[in-house]
Design a protein around this motif. Sequence first.
Motif, short mmCIF file in Angstrom:
data_model
loop_
_atom_site.label_atom_id
_atom_site.label_comp_id
_atom_site.label_asym_id
_atom_site.label_seq_id
_atom_site.Cartn_x
_atom_site.Cartn_y
_atom_site.Cartn_z
N UNK A 150 0.84 -1.19 0.00
CA UNK A 150 0.00 0.00 0.00
C UNK A 150 0.88 1.24 0.00
N UNK A 151 0.34 2.32 -0.58
CA UNK A 151 1.06 3.58 -0.59
C UNK A 151 0.92 4.34 0.72
N UNK A 152 -0.20 4.11 1.41
CA UNK A 152 -0.46 4.82 2.65
C UNK A 152 -0.99 3.87 3.70
N UNK A 153 -0.93 4.31 4.95
CA UNK A 153 -1.40 3.50 6.06
C UNK A 153 -0.37 3.48 7.17
N UNK A 154 -0.78 3.12 8.38
CA UNK A 154 0.15 3.13 9.53
C UNK A 154 1.39 2.28 9.30
N UNK A 155 1.24 1.18 8.57
CA UNK A 155 2.38 0.28 8.38
C UNK A 155 3.40 0.83 7.38
N UNK A 156 3.05 1.90 6.67
CA UNK A 156 3.97 2.46 5.68
C UNK A 156 4.85 3.58 6.24
N UNK A 157 4.72 3.91 7.52
CA UNK A 157 5.58 4.92 8.13
C UNK A 157 7.03 4.45 8.05
N UNK A 158 7.90 5.32 7.58
CA UNK A 158 9.30 4.95 7.44
C UNK A 158 9.88 4.60 8.81
N UNK A 159 10.49 3.42 8.91
CA UNK A 159 10.90 2.91 10.22
C UNK A 159 12.32 2.35 10.20
N UNK A 160 12.90 2.32 11.38
CA UNK A 160 14.12 1.55 11.64
C UNK A 160 13.69 0.29 12.37
N UNK A 161 14.09 -0.88 11.85
CA UNK A 161 13.74 -2.15 12.47
C UNK A 161 14.85 -2.55 13.44
N UNK A 162 14.44 -2.76 14.67
CA UNK A 162 15.38 -3.07 15.75
C UNK A 162 15.45 -4.57 15.99
N UNK A 163 16.67 -5.11 16.02
CA UNK A 163 16.89 -6.54 16.15
C UNK A 163 16.73 -7.00 17.60
N UNK A 164 16.27 -8.26 17.76
CA UNK A 164 16.09 -8.82 19.09
C UNK A 164 16.19 -10.33 19.02
N UNK A 165 16.41 -10.96 20.18
CA UNK A 165 16.49 -12.42 20.27
C UNK A 165 15.11 -13.04 20.35
N UNK A 170 11.14 -4.76 16.40
CA UNK A 170 10.54 -3.52 16.87
C UNK A 170 10.69 -2.48 15.76
N UNK A 171 9.58 -1.86 15.34
CA UNK A 171 9.61 -0.83 14.32
C UNK A 171 9.57 0.53 15.00
N UNK A 172 10.59 1.34 14.78
CA UNK A 172 10.70 2.67 15.37
C UNK A 172 10.56 3.72 14.27
N UNK A 173 9.60 4.63 14.44
CA UNK A 173 9.43 5.70 13.46
C UNK A 173 10.75 6.41 13.25
N UNK A 174 11.10 6.63 11.97
CA UNK A 174 12.44 7.13 11.68
C UNK A 174 12.48 8.22 10.63
N UNK A 175 11.34 8.84 10.34
CA UNK A 175 11.34 9.91 9.34
C UNK A 175 9.98 10.07 8.71
N UNK A 176 9.87 11.02 7.79
CA UNK A 176 8.59 11.31 7.14
C UNK A 176 8.64 11.02 5.65
N UNK A 177 9.44 10.06 5.25
CA UNK A 177 9.58 9.73 3.84
C UNK A 177 8.38 8.92 3.36
N UNK A 178 7.77 9.27 2.22
CA UNK A 178 6.61 8.54 1.73
C UNK A 178 7.00 7.30 0.93
N UNK A 179 6.11 6.32 0.89
CA UNK A 179 6.28 5.20 -0.03
C UNK A 179 6.13 5.75 -1.45
N UNK A 180 7.13 5.51 -2.30
CA UNK A 180 7.11 6.09 -3.64
C UNK A 180 6.48 5.17 -4.68
N UNK A 181 6.60 3.87 -4.48
CA UNK A 181 6.05 2.95 -5.46
C UNK A 181 5.80 1.59 -4.82
N UNK A 182 4.75 0.91 -5.30
CA UNK A 182 4.43 -0.46 -4.90
C UNK A 182 4.94 -1.40 -5.99
#
Length: 214
Positions: A150-165, A170-182
Amino acid sequence: MFEFLKKDRGSSAHSSERPPRHSRGWIEVRTYLEKTPSLRVLDFGTTSPSNINYLTSRGHSVYMANIVQDATRPEWVKPAEASDAKDAPPEFDVDGFIAANLDFSGRDFDVILLWDTANYLPPEMVPALFARLRKVLRPDGLLLAFFHSRLEGPETIFSRFQLADTDTLIALDSGTFPVRKIYQNRQVEKFFEGYTSTRFFLGKDNVREVIAVR
């Protein structure tokens, strides 16, 4: 920007945290990281002290590339030719950007964590990105990529994915960049032509995960 990081640099661009995301692709990469010593990992996204510590504490080397932010800089837009139509979209300098931001000084990698980077880049650059990553991924190395549907929606927020055991990220909001293409499955399959194997997983958030073996 490409960085070689051996320890916590103490900087981060993260803001808010969303619920943990179950990732079958991460499960496979984590298993590989646990059973194989001294790997060289390329992690895309904003600098993450948590990821650096996670990987270096297990004896792996960490390199980072934050190319989504770099791709927004005006120097990568080619000047319009006088004969071009006034309403023509600007042309992105793919070759110049690859040379400046994906030059790893002769290094190659065992694991590439691309995440959902491709969706946030100028579309004309994406095939060149995958071609470049295939060249620097070692034989039998793993590449993990996510693709939004999808081009829009909560899951499309640009994120940094944090590694864990765990089996989650964990997805951390990391900017306001839009999804440009599907990208459709056929397009994604073309990105991974020449790999030994490619597997797709569909998450509950409609994000497709791809784990590719070089």
